[in-house]
Design a protein around this motif. Sequence first.
Motif, PDB file in Angstrom:
ATOM      1  N   ASP A  55       1.875   2.298  -3.415  1.00 54.09           N
ATOM      2  CA  ASP A  55       3.336   2.197  -3.325  1.00 54.09           C
ATOM      3  C   ASP A  55       3.856   1.473  -2.079  1.00 54.09           C
ATOM      4  OD1 ASP A  55       2.430   4.155  -1.638  1.00 54.09           O
ATOM      5  OD2 ASP A  55       3.888   5.670  -2.246  1.00 54.09           O
ATOM      6  N   HIS A  56       3.103   0.528  -1.541  1.00 56.68           N
ATOM      7  CA  HIS A  56       3.579  -0.197  -0.359  1.00 56.68           C
ATOM      8  C   HIS A  56       3.029  -1.620  -0.337  1.00 56.68           C
ATOM      9  CE1 HIS A  56      -0.254   0.072   1.872  1.00 56.68           C
ATOM     10  NE2 HIS A  56      -0.383   1.231   1.263  1.00 56.68           N
ATOM     11  N   ARG A  57       3.594  -2.430   0.533  1.00 49.97           N
ATOM     12  CA  ARG A  57       3.292  -3.863   0.515  1.00 49.97           C
ATOM     13  C   ARG A  57       1.883  -4.227   0.951  1.00 49.97           C
ATOM     14  NH1 ARG A  57       6.204  -7.089   5.424  1.00 49.97           N
ATOM     15  NH2 ARG A  57       7.359  -5.347   6.228  1.00 49.97           N
ATOM     16  N   SER A  59      -0.878  -2.556   0.129  1.00 51.84           N
ATOM     17  CA  SER A  59      -1.784  -1.834  -0.757  1.00 51.84           C
ATOM     18  C   SER A  59      -2.758  -2.807  -1.425  1.00 51.84           C
ATOM     19  CB  SER A  59      -0.965  -1.130  -1.839  1.00 51.84           C
ATOM     20  OG  SER A  59      -1.784  -0.700  -2.899  1.00 51.84           O
ATOM     21  N   LEU A  87       8.923  -1.483  -1.539  1.00 47.39           N
ATOM     22  CA  LEU A  87       7.566  -1.443  -0.996  1.00 47.39           C
ATOM     23  C   LEU A  87       7.551  -1.089   0.486  1.00 47.39           C
ATOM     24  CD1 LEU A  87       6.091  -4.557  -2.824  1.00 47.39           C
ATOM     25  CD2 LEU A  87       5.618  -2.147  -3.311  1.00 47.39           C
ATOM     26  N   ASP A  88       8.645  -1.359   1.182  1.00 53.12           N
ATOM     27  CA  ASP A  88       8.722  -1.008   2.602  1.00 53.12           C
ATOM     28  C   ASP A  88       9.131   0.444   2.828  1.00 53.12           C
ATOM     29  OD1 ASP A  88       7.870  -3.457   3.528  1.00 53.12           O
ATOM     30  OD2 ASP A  88       9.894  -4.268   3.707  1.00 53.12           O
ATOM     31  N   SER A  89       9.611   1.136   1.792  1.00 51.37           N
ATOM     32  CA  SER A  89      10.040   2.524   1.984  1.00 51.37           C
ATOM     33  C   SER A  89       8.884   3.409   2.434  1.00 51.37           C
ATOM     34  CB  SER A  89      10.702   3.071   0.715  1.00 51.37           C
ATOM     35  OG  SER A  89       9.775   3.120  -0.347  1.00 51.37           O
ATOM     36  N   PHE A  90       7.663   3.091   2.000  1.00 51.51           N
ATOM     37  CA  PHE A  90       6.482   3.839   2.443  1.00 51.51           C
ATOM     38  C   PHE A  90       6.342   3.778   3.962  1.00 51.51           C
ATOM     39  CE2 PHE A  90       2.102   3.785   3.858  1.00 51.51           C
ATOM     40  CZ  PHE A  90       1.570   4.913   3.272  1.00 51.51           C
ATOM     41  N   TRP A  91       6.448   2.560   4.507  1.00 57.21           N
ATOM     42  CA  TRP A  91       6.276   2.380   5.959  1.00 57.21           C
ATOM     43  C   TRP A  91       7.459   2.957   6.723  1.00 57.21           C
ATOM     44  CZ3 TRP A  91       1.531   1.612   7.259  1.00 57.21           C
ATOM     45  CH2 TRP A  91       0.678   0.953   6.376  1.00 57.21           C
ATOM     46  N   SER A 106      12.830  -6.027   5.472  1.00 56.27           N
ATOM     47  CA  SER A 106      12.014  -6.495   4.362  1.00 56.27           C
ATOM     48  C   SER A 106      11.912  -8.016   4.417  1.00 56.27           C
ATOM     49  CB  SER A 106      12.608  -6.042   3.030  1.00 56.27           C
ATOM     50  OG  SER A 106      12.536  -4.632   2.942  1.00 56.27           O
TER      51      SER A 106
END
Length: 195
Positions: A55-57, A59, A87-91, A106
């Motif tokens: 779930d991230h960029r 991955s 995808l940046d919400s994870f970080w 982003s």
Amino acid sequence: MTPPAPLVRPATTQDAAFAAPLIQATIGRIGWALTGVASDRAAAQAIAHHWAQPDHRLSFTHARVLERSGQPLGLAVAYPGADAPALDSFWRARLRALGQPDDIESEGTPGELYLDTLAVVPAARGQGLGARLLAHTAGWAAGLALPRVGLLVEADNPAARLYARVGFRPAGTRQLAGGTYTHLVRPCAFSPSSG
């Protein structure tokens, strides 16, 4: 004897030890900003630790590995630019958990396959592998029905010459993680039948 042709394959979770240090060596201070750490070693460890999560960029699901005879030599990490905020919400969540500001900008732009990272191991540079990965990325974009590939590059990055040679053109500048980057774009040969 001619060496076997390199091939590009989807990354797997087992590629973390190869991919994470190479990604961090390429993205530098952006990796520090994403992971909330201040050293390449710690950032590469964080990238490797989270590589298997989809779930991230950074991955494995967004990466392709170039290899020859089973030996990984390079990689491309890319995703649809419109997906960048999600995808940046994870970080961002990681930074909040570390008690740090979560103001990650982003990078991707809607309408493009955003090439987050393109890297070739130092021993294999100068063999056309970067150009091969770029050609693969253009096909990847066309397969997703995206009309262009976009990326960000600093002015002093030697890869800028390669990008110009294969058809990338400036489309503006961006400020990220304390640096100035040129947004480059390259149209892809997308047609409705190729998607």
